[in-house]
Design an enzyme around this catalytic site. Structure first.
Site, PDB file in Angstrom:
ATOM      1  N   ARG A   1       0.802  -1.221   0.000  1.00 48.49           N
ATOM      2  CA  ARG A   1       0.000   0.000   0.000  1.00 48.49           C
ATOM      3  C   ARG A   1       0.835   1.272   0.000  1.00 48.49           C
ATOM      4  O   ARG A   1       0.306   2.350  -0.160  1.00 48.49           O
ATOM      5  CB  ARG A   1      -0.954   0.003   1.174  1.00 48.49           C
ATOM      6  CG  ARG A   1      -0.295  -0.340   2.501  1.00 48.49           C
ATOM      7  CD  ARG A   1      -1.352  -0.564   3.572  1.00 48.49           C
ATOM      8  NE  ARG A   1      -0.753  -1.202   4.743  1.00 48.49           N
ATOM      9  CZ  ARG A   1      -1.458  -1.602   5.795  1.00 48.49           C
ATOM     10  NH1 ARG A   1      -2.757  -1.432   5.823  1.00 48.49           N
ATOM     11  NH2 ARG A   1      -0.856  -2.171   6.805  1.00 48.49           N
TER      12      ARG A   1
ATOM     13  N   LYS B   1       1.747 -20.071   7.829  1.00 52.37           N
ATOM     14  CA  LYS B   1       0.963 -20.275   9.043  1.00 52.37           C
ATOM     15  C   LYS B   1       0.625 -18.910   9.645  1.00 52.37           C
ATOM     16  O   LYS B   1       1.341 -17.948   9.372  1.00 52.37           O
ATOM     17  CB  LYS B   1       1.756 -21.135  10.027  1.00 52.37           C
ATOM     18  CG  LYS B   1       2.930 -20.379  10.649  1.00 52.37           C
ATOM     19  CD  LYS B   1       3.454 -21.069  11.865  1.00 52.37           C
ATOM     20  CE  LYS B   1       4.281 -20.088  12.648  1.00 52.37           C
ATOM     21  NZ  LYS B   1       5.023 -20.571  13.757  1.00 52.37           N
TER      22      LYS B   1
ATOM     23  N   HIS C   1       8.037 -23.859   7.380  1.00 51.47           N
ATOM     24  CA  HIS C   1       9.438 -23.735   6.966  1.00 51.47           C
ATOM     25  C   HIS C   1      10.336 -24.791   7.602  1.00 51.47           C
ATOM     26  O   HIS C   1      11.418 -25.043   7.115  1.00 51.47           O
ATOM     27  CB  HIS C   1       9.964 -22.320   7.219  1.00 51.47           C
ATOM     28  CG  HIS C   1      10.105 -21.979   8.667  1.00 51.47           C
ATOM     29  ND1 HIS C   1       9.076 -21.432   9.382  1.00 51.47           N
ATOM     30  CD2 HIS C   1      11.134 -22.133   9.528  1.00 51.47           C
ATOM     31  CE1 HIS C   1       9.475 -21.264  10.630  1.00 51.47           C
ATOM     32  NE2 HIS C   1      10.716 -21.667  10.756  1.00 51.47           N
TER      33      HIS C   1
ATOM     34  N   LYS D   1      13.916 -27.452   6.041  1.00 52.57           N
ATOM     35  CA  LYS D   1      15.244 -27.577   6.655  1.00 52.57           C
ATOM     36  C   LYS D   1      15.884 -28.899   6.288  1.00 52.57           C
ATOM     37  O   LYS D   1      15.241 -29.942   6.299  1.00 52.57           O
ATOM     38  CB  LYS D   1      15.132 -27.475   8.183  1.00 52.57           C
ATOM     39  CG  LYS D   1      14.823 -26.078   8.671  1.00 52.57           C
ATOM     40  CD  LYS D   1      14.784 -26.073  10.199  1.00 52.57           C
ATOM     41  CE  LYS D   1      14.383 -24.717  10.715  1.00 52.57           C
ATOM     42  NZ  LYS D   1      15.425 -23.708  10.498  1.00 52.57           N
TER      43      LYS D   1
ATOM     44  N   GLU E   1      12.533 -21.616  22.605  1.00 53.18           N
ATOM     45  CA  GLU E   1      12.979 -20.306  22.147  1.00 53.18           C
ATOM     46  C   GLU E   1      13.501 -19.546  23.344  1.00 53.18           C
ATOM     47  O   GLU E   1      12.985 -19.679  24.449  1.00 53.18           O
ATOM     48  CB  GLU E   1      11.815 -19.533  21.529  1.00 53.18           C
ATOM     49  CG  GLU E   1      11.340 -20.099  20.213  1.00 53.18           C
ATOM     50  CD  GLU E   1      10.167 -19.300  19.665  1.00 53.18           C
ATOM     51  OE1 GLU E   1      10.374 -18.561  18.695  1.00 53.18           O
ATOM     52  OE2 GLU E   1       9.063 -19.401  20.222  1.00 53.18           O
TER      53      GLU E   1
ATOM     54  N   ASP F   1       0.670 -21.951  18.031  1.00 49.79           N
ATOM     55  CA  ASP F   1       1.736 -21.345  17.236  1.00 49.79           C
ATOM     56  C   ASP F   1       2.781 -22.370  16.806  1.00 49.79           C
ATOM     57  O   ASP F   1       3.340 -22.261  15.718  1.00 49.79           O
ATOM     58  CB  ASP F   1       2.401 -20.226  18.063  1.00 49.79           C
ATOM     59  CG  ASP F   1       3.328 -19.360  17.224  1.00 49.79           C
ATOM     60  OD1 ASP F   1       2.978 -19.094  16.057  1.00 49.79           O
ATOM     61  OD2 ASP F   1       4.382 -18.945  17.727  1.00 49.79           O
TER      62      ASP F   1
ATOM     63  N   HIS G   1       4.613 -27.222  13.536  1.00 50.01           N
ATOM     64  CA  HIS G   1       5.983 -27.741  13.495  1.00 50.01           C
ATOM     65  C   HIS G   1       6.140 -29.055  14.256  1.00 50.01           C
ATOM     66  O   HIS G   1       6.655 -30.028  13.732  1.00 50.01           O
ATOM     67  CB  HIS G   1       6.969 -26.724  14.077  1.00 50.01           C
ATOM     68  CG  HIS G   1       6.872 -25.364  13.460  1.00 50.01           C
ATOM     69  ND1 HIS G   1       6.730 -25.184  12.105  1.00 50.01           N
ATOM     70  CD2 HIS G   1       6.891 -24.124  13.995  1.00 50.01           C
ATOM     71  CE1 HIS G   1       6.683 -23.889  11.837  1.00 50.01           C
ATOM     72  NE2 HIS G   1       6.764 -23.222  12.971  1.00 50.01           N
TER      73      HIS G   1
ATOM     74  N   LYS H   1       8.618 -20.136  25.197  1.00 53.41           N
ATOM     75  CA  LYS H   1       9.425 -18.920  25.015  1.00 53.41           C
ATOM     76  C   LYS H   1      10.147 -18.606  26.310  1.00 53.41           C
ATOM     77  O   LYS H   1       9.735 -19.034  27.383  1.00 53.41           O
ATOM     78  CB  LYS H   1       8.507 -17.756  24.639  1.00 53.41           C
ATOM     79  CG  LYS H   1       7.956 -17.880  23.225  1.00 53.41           C
ATOM     80  CD  LYS H   1       7.214 -16.647  22.808  1.00 53.41           C
ATOM     81  CE  LYS H   1       6.663 -16.762  21.418  1.00 53.41           C
ATOM     82  NZ  LYS H   1       7.706 -16.809  20.368  1.00 53.41           N
TER      83      LYS H   1
HETATM   84  N1  LIG Z   1       7.692 -13.274  10.706  1.00 56.36           N
HETATM   85  C1  LIG Z   1       7.574 -14.513  11.155  1.00 56.36           C
HETATM   86  O1  LIG Z   1       8.394 -14.950  11.929  1.00 56.36           O
HETATM   87  C2  LIG Z   1       6.445 -15.403  10.709  1.00 56.36           C
HETATM   88  C3  LIG Z   1       6.411 -16.700  11.169  1.00 56.36           C
HETATM   89  C4  LIG Z   1       5.395 -17.527  10.737  1.00 56.36           C
HETATM   90  C5  LIG Z   1       4.443 -17.064   9.882  1.00 56.36           C
HETATM   91  N2  LIG Z   1       4.431 -15.794   9.472  1.00 56.36           N
HETATM   92  C6  LIG Z   1       3.396 -15.375   8.546  1.00 56.36           C
HETATM   93  O2  LIG Z   1       3.968 -14.766   7.415  1.00 56.36           O
HETATM   94  C7  LIG Z   1       3.156 -13.717   6.961  1.00 56.36           C
HETATM   95  C8  LIG Z   1       3.939 -12.427   6.959  1.00 56.36           C
HETATM   96  O3  LIG Z   1       4.573 -12.232   8.194  1.00 56.36           O
HETATM   97  P1  LIG Z   1       5.381 -10.937   8.569  1.00 56.36           P
HETATM   98  O4  LIG Z   1       6.065 -11.236   9.829  1.00 56.36           O
HETATM   99  O5  LIG Z   1       6.168 -10.505   7.408  1.00 56.36           O
HETATM  100  O6  LIG Z   1       4.233  -9.888   8.875  1.00 56.36           O
HETATM  101  P2  LIG Z   1       4.371  -8.332   8.990  1.00 56.36           P
HETATM  102  O7  LIG Z   1       5.783  -7.935   9.246  1.00 56.36           O
HETATM  103  O8  LIG Z   1       3.331  -7.909   9.921  1.00 56.36           O
HETATM  104  O9  LIG Z   1       4.010  -7.845   7.523  1.00 56.36           O
HETATM  105  C9  LIG Z   1       2.759  -7.943   7.021  1.00 56.36           C
HETATM  106  C10 LIG Z   1       2.723  -7.344   5.621  1.00 56.36           C
HETATM  107  O10 LIG Z   1       1.372  -7.257   5.190  1.00 56.36           O
HETATM  108  C11 LIG Z   1       1.070  -5.957   4.804  1.00 56.36           C
HETATM  109  N3  LIG Z   1      -0.309  -5.645   5.164  1.00 56.36           N
HETATM  110  C12 LIG Z   1      -0.919  -5.923   6.321  1.00 56.36           C
HETATM  111  N4  LIG Z   1      -2.195  -5.499   6.279  1.00 56.36           N
HETATM  112  C13 LIG Z   1      -2.380  -4.920   5.073  1.00 56.36           C
HETATM  113  C14 LIG Z   1      -3.487  -4.296   4.435  1.00 56.36           C
HETATM  114  N5  LIG Z   1      -4.654  -4.192   5.036  1.00 56.36           N
HETATM  115  N6  LIG Z   1      -3.309  -3.837   3.195  1.00 56.36           N
HETATM  116  C15 LIG Z   1      -2.116  -3.948   2.564  1.00 56.36           C
HETATM  117  N7  LIG Z   1      -1.043  -4.539   3.126  1.00 56.36           N
HETATM  118  C16 LIG Z   1      -1.178  -5.014   4.365  1.00 56.36           C
HETATM  119  C17 LIG Z   1       2.049  -5.080   5.507  1.00 56.36           C
HETATM  120  O11 LIG Z   1       2.212  -3.895   4.766  1.00 56.36           O
HETATM  121  P3  LIG Z   1       2.530  -2.486   5.463  1.00 56.36           P
HETATM  122  O12 LIG Z   1       4.012  -2.443   5.614  1.00 56.36           O
HETATM  123  O13 LIG Z   1       2.024  -1.488   4.499  1.00 56.36           O
HETATM  124  O14 LIG Z   1       1.810  -2.477   6.781  1.00 56.36           O
HETATM  125  C18 LIG Z   1       3.301  -5.948   5.510  1.00 56.36           C
HETATM  126  O15 LIG Z   1       3.974  -5.833   4.281  1.00 56.36           O
HETATM  127  C19 LIG Z   1       1.937 -13.724   7.845  1.00 56.36           C
HETATM  128  O16 LIG Z   1       0.972 -14.533   7.234  1.00 56.36           O
HETATM  129  C20 LIG Z   1       2.438 -14.357   9.107  1.00 56.36           C
HETATM  130  O17 LIG Z   1       1.408 -14.955   9.805  1.00 56.36           O
HETATM  131  C21 LIG Z   1       5.454 -14.952   9.858  1.00 56.36           C
END
Ligand SMILES: NC(=O)c1ccc[n+]([C@@H]2O[C@H](COP(=O)([O-])OP(=O)(O)OC[C@H]3O[C@@H](n4cnc5c(N)ncnc54)[C@H](OP(=O)(O)O)[C@@H]3O)[C@@H](O)[C@H]2O)c1
Lengths: 522, 307
Positions: A72, A184, A214, A218, A252, A271, A276, A374
């Protein structure tokens, strides 16, 4: 490890330059566009964009491969290219090369918009079409939803409305594909998992949905299959005749960190255990698959998951905890309830442990103990098979005082490898036996060759090779295991506090029972 | 640490190694293979360095065999390096006088037990690698036709002496081109009539690629001479027009297909270390190399002729 899926097999049938005996030529993705939602997020910057560069650097992306970012922010192509460049510079595994970056850069596009914005998705569809014409991506397109699950319905609907989800007409006789990748959590219980799936299912057929766990990318996890099914040494003892119990741990050292908002109301079991740990359990407990193709492998995992039995008494067979303030790794840290964004009366657990049975001939009577938490002493994931003690020891009791149980430990992370623990004579004139370790460390035998989990998984998505991705049946089976536990917890228990930096609540120790079993030290 | 032993024996070398290991502590555990490098004083530095770098991916015991002064008195000098800038161990063994004729008697006791052995000739190689005593110790024998004065004759000789387990670095150098060519044909293409591979005059990799393409595609593939660097272009005439993969600068290739925009893809020339790492990754016989080599011996490509 895992064999070629049918997609790659088909290629070999038509491409005269491909030959299964030609092991030097790697599996290369076919021409395609990867559309990524949530490019500004953590996951995209730390894992996905670097993985794309690493794949390109290893020569595994085809000429013309294109990457479209959707977000966005009010950005131009250049801004997204900059974000990609920075992410690669900071997080890529392989060395930076200008020529490789140029190759990636030429295919980078950016589309700005909100998920509710029809015009933005029309522009996205137009961009993908242009790339097809300009860069010969063959009409193939993968959508990576690296966004919060609550945004899925909007995005999936938009993909349908804009026609992006339709693969369209064959290009020069080859049917193009559409694939969608999700991360997830796959719901927070059985009902929501089904709902989520229904949303996807309405637009994408089951075989084109790739669910990322993920852990399955591994090397050590894939090595479980090699260890078990490529050797003769382990399979004969991989059963109730020799194994006393199995411990699967993911510990963790960090707290909830920036994910507090997501974590509250979800908790450790949903979670980590649901995905996992149950996947690791399935790989450990399953029977030998007919082959390593997706169907056979998933069928065996599903059989193992279906055989899982909950403890008769959930009060003693499960444990949950919540970290309280304390010292972790030399730093004073707040308790869960004091973390920013967590309500002070939250009943979300940060530690969960369960005792499960696997009702098969192989495992009847062998408990599987799963735990995750954690703010534990250190970060560590492992699978430990603890063997029965020798039925008779022809030594004096004092000679074997220091002899524990034999164990085979698969260290998933960090320091990937396998340890076998057994008793050995202590040098000297007395017959004294003590535990020693025999160790295989991935890092030593294959230094630097292990790709990141996301490299492997992204490549598999682009190739269309599904064995490493759990399918909906597995997700549902896992929720069936977890839902009754969550319900019981919600009704009857409050998480027991444990000090940050300690190894979990006392009830987790009680769950091991009175039989002299104990958790391995963290 | 580095230990120099002059006028020594394999027994003394072995003892010194054990002691070094104990002092460095565990550094030498987990070695996956023994790599014998048959080289001379002028080339040893580069090839041993390439090997120890490749050893990061495959920690190994490197045994550098350097034959010196064949007319002199028999003498063995050893230079042992353990725990220096990488896993694994490196031994440089300088053999003087008649001992040079019996290098295998020095090497055999120093080969690691229970793990594969690879012999590499970075420079001149025997025409029948498996018949060489140091080649006979190994299940993988790596030559480099490009290092020979007459690369094409070398390829022909290697073809007639081929045994499963032989490979050549000129074939390894072809891998990135071959992968890209294979990826090119993953997409639909028109009926092909002929092909061309352009490279510097002495470039056995180009010769093998031309031979391989001709064999797999069933079309004549011509070999043309260009100014380089290395291989500069591979092209195919098809019913719809030419498919061309060109790399004039040795770094970035451009793929042109009829009716499609040009696409660029990184295709750099690889260092010896990378080639060696690829070579060590799989140690089973390379049947596709064997086929290309055998075909080359029957239809040797040359400027102006087609494979
Ligand atoms: N990070 C991890 O360790 C982890 C682990 C397991 C699973 N996941 C999964 O992986 C996915 C991404 O994780 P993440 O950690 O990268 O999440 P994040 O850092 O919160 O990023 C979410 C992304 O979605 C965008 N977004 C959220 N709401 C939006 C909306 N209404 N319109 C347009 N864009 C929107 C955000 O854009 P803006 O920057 O514009 O807000 C950002 O680019 C999720 O499904 C999460 O559940 C992540």
């Amino acid at each position: 490890m895992i064999t070629q899926g049918s997609a790659a097999g088909d290629l070999w049938a038509v491409n005269p330059l491909r030959d299964p005996r030609d092991r030097r030529i790697p599996r290369v993705a076919g021409p395609c566009v990867l559309v990524m939602f949530g490019v500004t997020g953590d996951l995209a910057r730390k894992k996905l964009l670097p993985a794309i560069y690493d794949l390109a650097n290893r020569g595994l992306l085809p000429p013309g491969f294109s990457l479209v970012g959707f977000a966005r922010r009010d950005w131009e192509n250049e801004d997204f290219a900059k974000l990609t460049y920075d992410a690669i510079k900071e997080h890529a595994r392989t060395p930076f090369r200008e020529t490789v970056w140029q190759q990636v850069y030429e295919g980078v596009r950016f589309v700005q918009g909100e998920f509710g914005d029809d015009a933005a998705f029309d522009r996205l569809a137009e961009t993908v079409k242009q790339l097809d014409a300009e860069r010969g991506t063959g009409g193939n397109c993968a959508f990576y939803l690296s966004i919060p699950p609550k945004a899925f319905p909007d995005v999936v609907q938009q993909l349908k409305r804009s026609g992006l989800s339709e693969a369209g007409q064959p290009h020069s006789g080859i049917q193009p594909w559409r694939r969608v990748v999700i991360e997830k959590p796959f719901g927070h219980d059985l009902a929501s998992a089904k709902e989520l799936n229904a949303i996807l299912d309405a637009v994408f057929p089951a075989h084109s949905v790739f669910r990322i766990d993920h852990y399955l990318g591994k090397e050590t996890v894939q090595n479980i299959l090699a260890l078990r099914f490529a050797n003769t040494l382990y399979e004969p003892i991989w059963n109730r005749g020799y194994v006393d119990h199995v411990q699967i741990t993911m510990a963790e050292d960090i707290g909830t960190g920036g994910r507090a908002g997501y974590y509250d109301g979800i908790g450790a079991a949903r979670d980590v255990i649901q995905n996992h740990l149950l996947q690791l359990l399935a790989l450990t407990a399953m029977e030998e698959p007919l082959s390593f193709d997706a169907d056979s492998l998933r069928a065996e995992k599903e059989k193992a998951l279906s055989a899982i039995r909950l403890p008769a008494d959930l009060a003693t067979g499960t444990a949950r905890g919540q970290y309280a303030a304390g010292w972790q790794g030399g730093i004073q840290v707040p308790g869960f309830l004091e973390e920013e964004g967590i309500p002070t009366d939250s009943r979300t657990e940060t530690y969960a442990a369960v005792r499960l049975g696997v009702d098969t001939r192989r495992w009847a009577g062998v408990p599987f103990f799963l735990r995750t938490g954690k703010r534990l002493p250190r970060r560590m994931t492992e699978i430990a098979l603890m063997f029965q003690r020798a039925p008779h020891l022809p030594f004096a009791a004092t000679d074997t005082e220091e002899l524990g149980q034999n164990a085979l430990v698969i260290r998933v992370q960090p320091d990937e490898g396998v340890t076998v623990r057994f008793g050995s004579k202590v040098p000297g004139s007395a017959m004294e036996v003590r535990d020693v370790n025999m160790d295989f460390a991935y890092g030593e035998s294959f230094t630097e060759s292990s790709p990141e989990a996301y490299e492997r998984l992204l490549l598999d998505v682009l190739i269309g090779d599904p064995p490493l991705f759990p399918r909906q049946e597995e997700v549902e089976l896992s929720w069936r295991i977890l839902d009754p536990i969550e319900e019981f917890w919600a009704e009857h228990t409050k998480p027991e506090p444990y000090q940050a930096g300690s190894s979990g609540p006392a009830s987790a120790d009680a769950l091991m029972g009175t039989s002299g079993r104990a958790w391995r030290r963290l | 640490m580095t230990i120099d032993l002059t006028e020594t024996t394999t027994g003394a070398i072995h003892d010194a190694l054990m002691q070094a290991r104990r002092q460095v502590g565990g550094a030498a555990l987990g070695m996956v293979l023994t790599l014998i490098i048959v080289t001379d004083e002028s080339a040893q530095y580069d090839s041993v360095r390439a090997a120890s770098q490749a050893g990061r991916e495959h920690p190994c015991r490197v045994l550098g065999v350097i034959i010196r002064n064949p007319a002199g008195r028999s003498r063995l000098d050893a230079e042992i390096r353990v725990g220096e800038g990488g896993p694994g161990e490196t031994l440089l063994l300088r053999m003087h006088g008649p001992l040079g004729q019996h290098a295998d008697s020095v090497i055999a006791p120093l080969v690691l037990p229970d793990t594969p052995v690879v012999t590499w000739w970075p420079g001149q190689a025997p025409a029948i690698p498996s018949a060489d005593p140091l080649g006979a110790l190994a299940q993988r024998r790596v030559t480099d036709a490009a290092a020979s004065d007459k690369p094409r004759q070398m390829l022909t000789a290697l073809a007639s002496g081929y045994r499963p387990g032989d490979t050549d670095l000129s074939w390894t150098r072809a891998t990135s081109w071959r992968s890209l060519l294979a990826a090119t044909f993953d997409q639909p293409y028109g009926n092909m009539t002929s092909g061309t591979v352009s490279a510097e005059q002495h470039n056995p990799s180009a010769d093998l690629i031309a031979t391989w393409l001709a064999g797999r595609l069933g079309i004549p593939v011509a070999r043309e001479v260009s100014a380089g660097p290395g291989i500069t272009e591979v092209s195919f005439a098809t019913a719809d027009g030419d498919i061309t993969l060109s790399r004039p600068d040795g770094r970035t290739a451009t793929l042109a297909k009829p009716g499609q925009a040009e696409r660029r893809v990184a295709l750099h020339r690889r260092e010896t270390t990378e080639l060696l790492a690829e070579e060590l990754r799989r140690l089973d016989p390379d049947e596709v190399y064997a086929e290309a080599l055998a075909r080359f011996a029957v239809h040797p490509v040359d400027e102006g002729t087609s494979a």
